[in-house]
Enzyme design. Structure first.
Site, PDB file in Angstrom:
ATOM      1  N   ASP A   1       0.814  -1.213   0.000  1.00 60.79           N
ATOM      2  CA  ASP A   1       0.000   0.000   0.000  1.00 60.79           C
ATOM      3  C   ASP A   1       0.848   1.263   0.000  1.00 60.79           C
ATOM      4  O   ASP A   1       0.460   2.283  -0.575  1.00 60.79           O
ATOM      5  CB  ASP A   1      -0.931   0.009   1.212  1.00 60.79           C
ATOM      6  CG  ASP A   1      -2.145  -0.877   1.007  1.00 60.79           C
ATOM      7  OD1 ASP A   1      -2.032  -1.852   0.243  1.00 60.79           O
ATOM      8  OD2 ASP A   1      -3.196  -0.605   1.598  1.00 60.79           O
TER       9      ASP A   1
ATOM     10  N   CYS B   1       0.985  -8.297   5.321  1.00 63.44           N
ATOM     11  CA  CYS B   1       0.632  -6.896   5.106  1.00 63.44           C
ATOM     12  C   CYS B   1      -0.856  -6.666   4.855  1.00 63.44           C
ATOM     13  O   CYS B   1      -1.657  -7.585   4.914  1.00 63.44           O
ATOM     14  CB  CYS B   1       1.508  -6.300   4.014  1.00 63.44           C
ATOM     15  SG  CYS B   1       3.196  -6.030   4.610  1.00 63.44           S
ATOM     16  N   ASP B   2      -1.182  -5.414   4.508  1.00 62.49           N
ATOM     17  CA  ASP B   2      -2.518  -4.848   4.675  1.00 62.49           C
ATOM     18  C   ASP B   2      -3.676  -5.696   4.173  1.00 62.49           C
ATOM     19  O   ASP B   2      -4.652  -5.905   4.880  1.00 62.49           O
ATOM     20  CB  ASP B   2      -2.574  -3.480   4.004  1.00 62.49           C
ATOM     21  CG  ASP B   2      -1.716  -2.457   4.726  1.00 62.49           C
ATOM     22  OD1 ASP B   2      -0.732  -2.864   5.359  1.00 62.49           O
ATOM     23  OD2 ASP B   2      -2.016  -1.261   4.643  1.00 62.49           O
ATOM     24  N   LYS B   3      -3.647  -6.138   2.925  1.00 65.39           N
ATOM     25  CA  LYS B   3      -4.803  -6.856   2.373  1.00 65.39           C
ATOM     26  C   LYS B   3      -4.605  -8.362   2.363  1.00 65.39           C
ATOM     27  O   LYS B   3      -5.542  -9.104   2.074  1.00 65.39           O
ATOM     28  CB  LYS B   3      -5.088  -6.379   0.935  1.00 65.39           C
ATOM     29  CG  LYS B   3      -5.277  -4.876   0.806  1.00 65.39           C
ATOM     30  CD  LYS B   3      -6.310  -4.352   1.784  1.00 65.39           C
ATOM     31  CE  LYS B   3      -6.349  -2.838   1.801  1.00 65.39           C
ATOM     32  NZ  LYS B   3      -5.111  -2.200   2.262  1.00 65.39           N
TER      33      LYS B   3
ATOM     34  N   GLU C   1      -6.776   4.734  -0.051  1.00 64.06           N
ATOM     35  CA  GLU C   1      -6.363   5.286   1.231  1.00 64.06           C
ATOM     36  C   GLU C   1      -5.965   6.751   1.053  1.00 64.06           C
ATOM     37  O   GLU C   1      -5.432   7.136   0.020  1.00 64.06           O
ATOM     38  CB  GLU C   1      -5.179   4.498   1.805  1.00 64.06           C
ATOM     39  CG  GLU C   1      -5.576   3.134   2.314  1.00 64.06           C
ATOM     40  CD  GLU C   1      -4.429   2.415   3.002  1.00 64.06           C
ATOM     41  OE1 GLU C   1      -3.273   2.866   2.867  1.00 64.06           O
ATOM     42  OE2 GLU C   1      -4.686   1.401   3.671  1.00 64.06           O
TER      43      GLU C   1
ATOM     44  N   SER D   1      -5.112   5.066   5.669  1.00 65.37           N
ATOM     45  CA  SER D   1      -4.034   4.179   6.067  1.00 65.37           C
ATOM     46  C   SER D   1      -4.042   4.036   7.576  1.00 65.37           C
ATOM     47  O   SER D   1      -4.482   4.933   8.295  1.00 65.37           O
ATOM     48  CB  SER D   1      -2.696   4.768   5.607  1.00 65.37           C
ATOM     49  OG  SER D   1      -1.622   4.188   6.307  1.00 65.37           O
TER      50      SER D   1
END
Length: 612
Positions: free
Chosen positions: A81, A122-124, A489, A515
C-alpha cells in the site's frame, strides 16, 4: 468421522491419473493416507513485509511432514500500500483483498486440500486469507511475517516509521539532507511497517480471534524467536487435522473458533489498542464469510464501553509494535481487558482450550515463568536487514508499568473510551468511522466549512496549493469501493495537512478510507458512498458540517428540504464527480466496482446481484 477432502483426488481406481500427477509432485504411496495441507504463502520482492517469506513456506512444510502430514505450498499476490500510495496503483489495493481470498479458495478447493496454513503479513493479505479460511471452513492456522523494527536517526528523539518520512518530505522548511536521512532510516528491516498500522493491527487481531499463536502480531520479523512460531504452526495444523478428521471434533474449525464472541473480542482489542480503521472494514468482511451477525452497530456499542489501554505510533511517537511485545504483547492487552470484564474468555483458540487458559499461561502479569518473560524480551537489533530470524537481541527488562507504560490497566487507561468510533448523521446514514486515538482532544467537537474535492488527487493539489484553511472540513468523495473504484487510502492528504500545520485545525471526511498510519480528525468509510447515492455527494462548498465524536454524530447543517432538492437534482444529473478525473479504470477494476458494496458492509461483493 469426516473423510479427508483429499480422498476425492487420491482414492479409488478412477483417480489413477490424479495420483500420477500427485506422484509427480513428490508424493509416495504412504502419503496418500495422510492429510494434504495447503501452505498459502505470500512471498514477493515488491513488499518489505513479504520479502523475507520465500523460504518460510518450506520451513512450515517440513514441520508438517515431520508431524505426519503432506504439505503443498503456493503463493498469493501481495500489494504494498505504501508503494501504491499517491497514484492510481492505490485503486488496486482493496480489490486485491478479494483476489487473494478467491485465489486461496480456488487453490484449496481445486486440489481438495484438507487444511490450511496462512503465511500473511501486510494490509490486504491477512484479511484476504482470513476471508478465505472462514469461507472454506477447514482447519487453519495463521502465522505472519512479523513487524518491521522501528527506524532511528540522530535527527529524531524517537523511533521513526514510514509516516514520518512522508510528513517531512512535504515540509517545505525541511532540508533535502534531513528528508534523505528520514528516508534512509524510516524502514530499516523487513517486516510490516512498525506502527499500529493496518498490517500489524490485523496480525494482532488474528490472536484475539483465536486463529494464530501468541506473539504472532508483535515479535519483530528479524528476531530468531519468530522461527518457532512457524514451526509451531506446522505442528499445530497437523494436530487440528487429527482432531477434526479422526475424532470428529468440529470445535477446531475456523467458524467454530471465530464465533460472534470471538469477533467481539477482536473488535474490543482493536478499540483498546487504537488500531487502524481499516480493521473495521476487514472484520465486517470476515464476519460475513463466517456467517456471523456482526455489523457497524455492534462495533459502535463496543466503542462506547471499551477504554484505550495501549497507544502506539501513529497515535504517539513514543511506542511502536516492538514496544508492545516488550510490554507482554497482545496477550497482555487481552489480560487487562479480561480483568476489566470486557472479554469473553471462554472462546476457543487453535493453541489453547479457551482464551482464558491462554491468558493464564502467557500474560506476563499472571505468569511469572522465566521462559514466558524471556519470550517477551525479544527486541530489535537496530541493524538493517531483509532476512528473517537474523538476530536474537533481548531487552534487559520487560515494560510491566501498567500506570504509565505502553500497555495500561483499566485504572490508568489512556482514555475511558477506546481508540475507534462510529459516527452517524444525515451525511452518513449508514455510518462512518474515525480513529479517535489520533484525534487531539481540542477538536473532538468540530464545526467547519466544507471544502469539496472530487478525488484524492484534487485534494492533494489543493492542500499543497494552500487552498485549505484553518476551520475547513476537507471533503473527498467518489473515492468509495464503487466510486473510486477501489476505495483509496488517504494517507497523503492527511500527511500533507499535518505538514502544513493544519492537523489540529482541519477535519477530513471521505467515502474512501485511511491508512493505518493516519492521525488527526480523519473520518472515513462514509456510507452510503457518493457513487451509491450517499449524502456525502450532496455537500457543497461552504456548507457547515458539525462533527461531535463524544455524541457519535456527524451532520451537514442544511435543512431537510434543501437536501431533498439537492438529491432530486443529483438523481437527474447522475451520481458522478462534478469535475472530470484523469483516471484510467481497467476492465478488472470495473468488474470489481460492479459488485462492490459500501464500507458499512465491509466493501464485499453484493451477493444479491450474483443471485440474480
Amino acid at each position: 468421522m469426516p473423510d479427508y477432502r483429499s480422498k476425492t483426488s487420491t482414492f479409488g481406481r478412477n483417480m489413477a491419473g490424479a495420483r500420477a500427477l500427485w506422484r509427480a509432485t513428490g508424493m509416495k504411496d504412504e502419503d496418500f493416507k495422510k492429510p494434504i495441507i495447503a501452505v498459502a504463502n505470500s512471498f514477493t520482492q515488491f513488499v518489505p513485509g513479504h520479502v523475507h517469506l520465500k523460504d518460510l513456506g518450506q520451513l512450515v512444510a517440513r514441520e508438517i511432514e515431520k508431524a505426519g502430514g503432506v504439505a503443498k505450498e503456493f503463493d498469493t499476490i501481495a500489494v504494498d500500500d505504501g508503494i501504491a500510495m499517491g497514484h492510481d496503483g492505490m485503486l488496486y489495493s482493496l480489490p486485491s483483498r478479494e483476489i487473494i481470498a478467491d485465489s486461496v479458495e480456488y487453490m484449496v478447493n481445486a486440489h481438495c486440500a484438507d487444511a490450511l496454513v496462512c503465511i500473511s503479513n501486510c494490509d490486504k493479505i491477512t484479511p484476504g486469507m482470513l476471508m478465505a479460511s472462514l469461507r472454506l471452513n477447514i482447519p487453519v492456522v495463521f502465522v505472519s511475517g512479523g513487524p518491521m523494527e522501528a527506524g532511528k536517526t540522530k535527527l529524531s528523539q524517537h523511533g521513526l516509521d514510514l509516516v514520518d518520512a512522508m510528513v517531512i518530505a512535504a515540509d517545505s522548511s525541511a532540508s533535502d539532507e534531513k528528508v534523505e536521512a528520514y528516508e534512509r532510516s524510516a524502514c530499516p528491516t523487513c517486516g510490516s511497517c512498525s506502527g499500529m498500522f493496518t498490517a500489524n493491527s490485523m496480525n494482532c487481531l488474528t490472536e484475539a480471534l483465536g486463529l494464530s499463536l501468541p506473539g504472532n502480531g508483535t515479535i519483530v520479523a528479524t528476531h530468531a524467536d519468530r522461527r518457532e512460531l512457524f514451526l509451531q504452526a506446522g505442528r499445530t495444523i497437523v494436530d487440528l487435522c487429527r482432531r477434526y478428521y479422526q475424532e470428529g471434533d468440529e470445535s477446531v474449525l475456523p467458524r467454530a473458533i471465530a464465533s460472534r464472541a470471538a469477533f467481539e473480542n477482536a473488535m474490543t482489542l482493536d478499540i483498546a489498542m487504537g488500531g487502524s480503521t481499516n480493521t473495521i472494514l476487514h472484520l465486517l468482511a470476515a464476519a460475513q464469510e463466517a456467517e456471523v451477525d456482526f455489523d457497524l452497530h455492534a462495533i459502535d456499542a463496543l466503542s462506547r464501553q471499551v477504554p484505550q489501554l495501549c497507544k502506539v505510533a501513529p497515535n504517539t511517537p513514543k511506542y511502536h509494535i516492538e514496544d508492545v511485545h516488550r510490554a507482554g504483547g497482545i496477550v497482555a492487552i487481552l489480560g487487562e481487558l479480561a480483568r476489566a470484564g470486557l472479554l469473553n474468555t471462554e472462546v476457543a483458540t487453535v493453541h489453547s482450550k479457551t482464551l482464558g487458559e491462554a491468558i493464564e499461561k502467557w500474560d506476563v502479569r499472571v505468569n511469572r515463568d522465566q521462559a514466558v518473560h524471556t519470550f517477551f524480551k525479544a527486541g530489535p537489533a537496530g541493524i538493517p536487514s531483509q532476512e528473517a530470524f537474523s538476530q536474537s537481541e533481548r531487552w534487559d527488562s520487560l515494560d510491566l508499568d501498567r500506570a504509565e507504560g505502553c500497555i495500561r490497566d483499566l485504572e490508568h487507561a489512556f482514555s475511558t473510551e477506546g481508540g475507534l468510533a462510529v459516527l452517524y448523521g444525515n451525511i452518513a446514514l449508514d455510518g462512518c468511522v474515525v480513529k479517535t486515538a489520533g484525534v487531539d482532544e481540542s477538536i473532538l467537537v468540530f464545526e467547519g466549512t466544507a471544502k469539496i474535492f472530487e478525488s484524492q488527487d484534487a485534494a492533494v493539489k489543493g492542500i499543497l496549493g494552500d487552498e485549505v484553511k484553518p476551520g475547513d472540513v476537507v471533503v473527498i468523495r467518489y473515492e468509495g469501493p464503487k466510486g473510486g473504484p477501489g476505495m483509496q487510502e488517504m494517507l497523503y492528504p492527511t500527511s500533507y495537512l499535518k505538514s502544513k500545520g493544519l492537523g489540529k485545525q482541519c477535519a477530513l471526511l471521505t467515502d474512501g478510507r485511511f491508512s493505518g498510519g493516519t492521525s488527526g480528525l480523519s473520518i472515513g468509510h462514509a456510507s452510503p458512498e457518493a457513487a451509491a447515492g450517499g449524502a456525502i455527494g450532496l455537500v457543497e462548498d461552504g456548507d457547515k458540517i458539525l462533527i461531535d465524536i463524544p455524541n457519535r454524530s456527524i451532520n451537514l447543517l442544511v435543512s431537510d428540504e434543501e437536501l431533498k432538492a439537492r438529491r432530486l437534482h443529483q438523481d437527474h444529473k447522475g451520481w458522478k464527480p462534478a469535475a472530470p478525473r484523469a483516471r484510467k479504470v481497467s476492465t478488472a477494476l470495473k468488474a470489481y466496482a460492479l459488485l462492490a458494496t459500501s464500507a458499512d458492509k465491509g466493501a464485499v461483493r453484493n451477493k444479491a446481484l450474483l443471485d440474480e
